[in-house]
Design a protein around this motif. Sequence first.
Motif, PDB file in Angstrom:
ATOM      1  N   ILE A  40     -63.547  -8.349   8.621  1.00 26.24           N
ATOM      2  CA  ILE A  40     -63.338  -6.982   9.092  1.00 26.24           C
ATOM      3  C   ILE A  40     -62.413  -6.251   8.115  1.00 26.24           C
ATOM      4  O   ILE A  40     -61.259  -6.653   7.932  1.00 26.24           O
ATOM      5  CB  ILE A  40     -62.739  -7.003  10.512  1.00 26.24           C
ATOM      6  N   GLU A  41     -62.920  -5.186   7.509  1.00 24.57           N
ATOM      7  CA  GLU A  41     -62.144  -4.442   6.512  1.00 24.57           C
ATOM      8  C   GLU A  41     -61.822  -3.039   7.003  1.00 24.57           C
ATOM      9  O   GLU A  41     -62.571  -2.459   7.776  1.00 24.57           O
ATOM     10  CB  GLU A  41     -62.940  -4.347   5.210  1.00 24.57           C
ATOM     11  N   GLY A  42     -60.710  -2.500   6.509  1.00 29.95           N
ATOM     12  CA  GLY A  42     -60.326  -1.144   6.869  1.00 29.95           C
ATOM     13  C   GLY A  42     -59.842  -1.036   8.291  1.00 29.95           C
ATOM     14  O   GLY A  42     -60.298  -0.190   9.057  1.00 29.95           O
ATOM     15  N   ASN A  43     -58.913  -1.884   8.665  1.00 33.85           N
ATOM     16  CA  ASN A  43     -58.421  -1.983  10.036  1.00 33.85           C
ATOM     17  C   ASN A  43     -57.245  -1.067  10.362  1.00 33.85           C
ATOM     18  O   ASN A  43     -57.139  -0.564  11.467  1.00 33.85           O
ATOM     19  CB  ASN A  43     -57.954  -3.417  10.317  1.00 33.85           C
ATOM     20  N   LEU A  44     -56.352  -0.912   9.414  1.00 36.73           N
ATOM     21  CA  LEU A  44     -55.043  -0.322   9.703  1.00 36.73           C
ATOM     22  C   LEU A  44     -55.076   1.186   9.870  1.00 36.73           C
ATOM     23  O   LEU A  44     -55.805   1.896   9.172  1.00 36.73           O
ATOM     24  CB  LEU A  44     -54.060  -0.683   8.584  1.00 36.73           C
ATOM     25  N   GLN A  53     -44.942  -1.015   4.570  1.00 31.59           N
ATOM     26  CA  GLN A  53     -44.439  -0.846   3.203  1.00 31.59           C
ATOM     27  C   GLN A  53     -43.247  -1.743   2.894  1.00 31.59           C
ATOM     28  O   GLN A  53     -42.924  -1.962   1.734  1.00 31.59           O
ATOM     29  CB  GLN A  53     -44.069   0.622   2.951  1.00 31.59           C
ATOM     30  N   THR A  54     -42.603  -2.286   3.920  1.00 31.22           N
ATOM     31  CA  THR A  54     -41.501  -3.229   3.705  1.00 31.22           C
ATOM     32  C   THR A  54     -41.953  -4.611   4.174  1.00 31.22           C
ATOM     33  O   THR A  54     -42.870  -4.715   5.002  1.00 31.22           O
ATOM     34  CB  THR A  54     -40.247  -2.817   4.515  1.00 31.22           C
ATOM     35  N   PRO A  55     -41.338  -5.675   3.668  1.00 33.42           N
ATOM     36  CA  PRO A  55     -41.713  -7.018   4.135  1.00 33.42           C
ATOM     37  C   PRO A  55     -41.553  -7.183   5.651  1.00 33.42           C
ATOM     38  O   PRO A  55     -42.398  -7.803   6.298  1.00 33.42           O
ATOM     39  CB  PRO A  55     -40.757  -7.946   3.372  1.00 33.42           C
ATOM     40  N   GLU A  56     -40.498  -6.617   6.207  1.00 30.29           N
ATOM     41  CA  GLU A  56     -40.282  -6.715   7.652  1.00 30.29           C
ATOM     42  C   GLU A  56     -41.374  -5.959   8.413  1.00 30.29           C
ATOM     43  O   GLU A  56     -41.877  -6.426   9.434  1.00 30.29           O
ATOM     44  CB  GLU A  56     -38.905  -6.157   8.041  1.00 30.29           C
ATOM     45  N   GLY A  57     -41.720  -4.792   7.913  1.00 31.86           N
ATOM     46  CA  GLY A  57     -42.769  -3.993   8.540  1.00 31.86           C
ATOM     47  C   GLY A  57     -44.123  -4.667   8.441  1.00 31.86           C
ATOM     48  O   GLY A  57     -44.912  -4.651   9.395  1.00 31.86           O
ATOM     49  N   GLU A  58     -44.399  -5.267   7.284  1.00 34.77           N
ATOM     50  CA  GLU A  58     -45.661  -5.984   7.103  1.00 34.77           C
ATOM     51  C   GLU A  58     -45.778  -7.125   8.111  1.00 34.77           C
ATOM     52  O   GLU A  58     -46.821  -7.319   8.734  1.00 34.77           O
ATOM     53  CB  GLU A  58     -45.757  -6.521   5.676  1.00 34.77           C
ATOM     54  N   GLU A  59     -44.688  -7.872   8.296  1.00 35.89           N
ATOM     55  CA  GLU A  59     -44.682  -8.973   9.256  1.00 35.89           C
ATOM     56  C   GLU A  59     -44.878  -8.454  10.679  1.00 35.89           C
ATOM     57  O   GLU A  59     -45.598  -9.055  11.472  1.00 35.89           O
ATOM     58  CB  GLU A  59     -43.379  -9.778   9.148  1.00 35.89           C
ATOM     59  N   MET A  60     -44.250  -7.322  10.992  1.00 36.82           N
ATOM     60  CA  MET A  60     -44.381  -6.750  12.329  1.00 36.82           C
ATOM     61  C   MET A  60     -45.831  -6.323  12.598  1.00 36.82           C
ATOM     62  O   MET A  60     -46.373  -6.609  13.664  1.00 36.82           O
ATOM     63  CB  MET A  60     -43.457  -5.533  12.479  1.00 36.82           C
ATOM     64  N   VAL A  61     -46.479  -5.678  11.632  1.00 37.04           N
ATOM     65  CA  VAL A  61     -47.874  -5.266  11.794  1.00 37.04           C
ATOM     66  C   VAL A  61     -48.764  -6.495  11.932  1.00 37.04           C
ATOM     67  O   VAL A  61     -49.653  -6.535  12.789  1.00 37.04           O
ATOM     68  CB  VAL A  61     -48.327  -4.364  10.618  1.00 37.04           C
ATOM     69  N   LYS A  97     -54.741 -10.007   6.652  1.00 34.09           N
ATOM     70  CA  LYS A  97     -53.957  -9.834   5.429  1.00 34.09           C
ATOM     71  C   LYS A  97     -53.620  -8.350   5.394  1.00 34.09           C
ATOM     72  O   LYS A  97     -54.484  -7.508   5.120  1.00 34.09           O
ATOM     73  CB  LYS A  97     -54.763 -10.221   4.183  1.00 34.09           C
ATOM     74  N   VAL A  98     -52.382  -8.018   5.712  1.00 29.61           N
ATOM     75  CA  VAL A  98     -51.993  -6.624   5.894  1.00 29.61           C
ATOM     76  C   VAL A  98     -52.114  -5.837   4.598  1.00 29.61           C
ATOM     77  O   VAL A  98     -52.703  -4.743   4.580  1.00 29.61           O
ATOM     78  CB  VAL A  98     -50.566  -6.526   6.489  1.00 29.61           C
ATOM     79  N   LYS A  99     -51.588  -6.351   3.495  1.00 37.11           N
ATOM     80  CA  LYS A  99     -51.634  -5.614   2.224  1.00 37.11           C
ATOM     81  C   LYS A  99     -53.065  -5.317   1.795  1.00 37.11           C
ATOM     82  O   LYS A  99     -53.361  -4.246   1.279  1.00 37.11           O
ATOM     83  CB  LYS A  99     -50.912  -6.384   1.116  1.00 37.11           C
ATOM     84  N   GLU A 100     -53.957  -6.270   2.015  1.00 38.33           N
ATOM     85  CA  GLU A 100     -55.357  -6.105   1.620  1.00 38.33           C
ATOM     86  C   GLU A 100     -56.178  -5.383   2.696  1.00 38.33           C
ATOM     87  O   GLU A 100     -57.314  -5.003   2.459  1.00 38.33           O
ATOM     88  CB  GLU A 100     -55.988  -7.463   1.322  1.00 38.33           C
ATOM     89  N   ASP A 101     -55.612  -5.249   3.884  1.00 34.59           N
ATOM     90  CA  ASP A 101     -56.268  -4.617   5.037  1.00 34.59           C
ATOM     91  C   ASP A 101     -57.623  -5.268   5.328  1.00 34.59           C
ATOM     92  O   ASP A 101     -58.641  -4.611   5.483  1.00 34.59           O
ATOM     93  CB  ASP A 101     -56.428  -3.108   4.829  1.00 34.59           C
TER      94      ASP A 101
END
Length: 126
Positions: A40-44, A53-61, A97-101
């Motif tokens: 599944i692509e284009g989720n966010l 945009q921050t490591p903490e935010g990425e983990e939270m998402v 994978k949040v960065k890759e969405d």
Amino acid sequence: MGKKEARFNEIVRRVRQQYFGKGPEKIKTYFVENIAISIIEGNLTPTERFIAQTPEGEEMVHRARTKMIQQIYAQKVPEGMEETVGARFLYLFSDIKVKEDIAVSVFVFDRKIDDSEDEYPEEEGM
């Protein structure tokens, strides 16, 4: 894409649209024995991309997306899913994978997914 895959993808898209406010841009599903694997692509949403945009935010998402989708399917099987595959839904394993969405969801059913649907049925009398 076969009719079964298209119907299954639409169910997955509808659930994500309903609960996250945005449906995925692309879904590809593979049926193997008693599992359905959806890429599944284009989720966010734009808000999730901003938070990530921050490591903490990425983990939270990541945590929110994976836990929430698993809870949704554990509470109620989406309408039409079991009828589409001809089997009873048991489990969902999901990751993103949040960065890759890009997300992967593995749906496990109680028996082999019904593959009797013919994409190009023969005409009667043949």
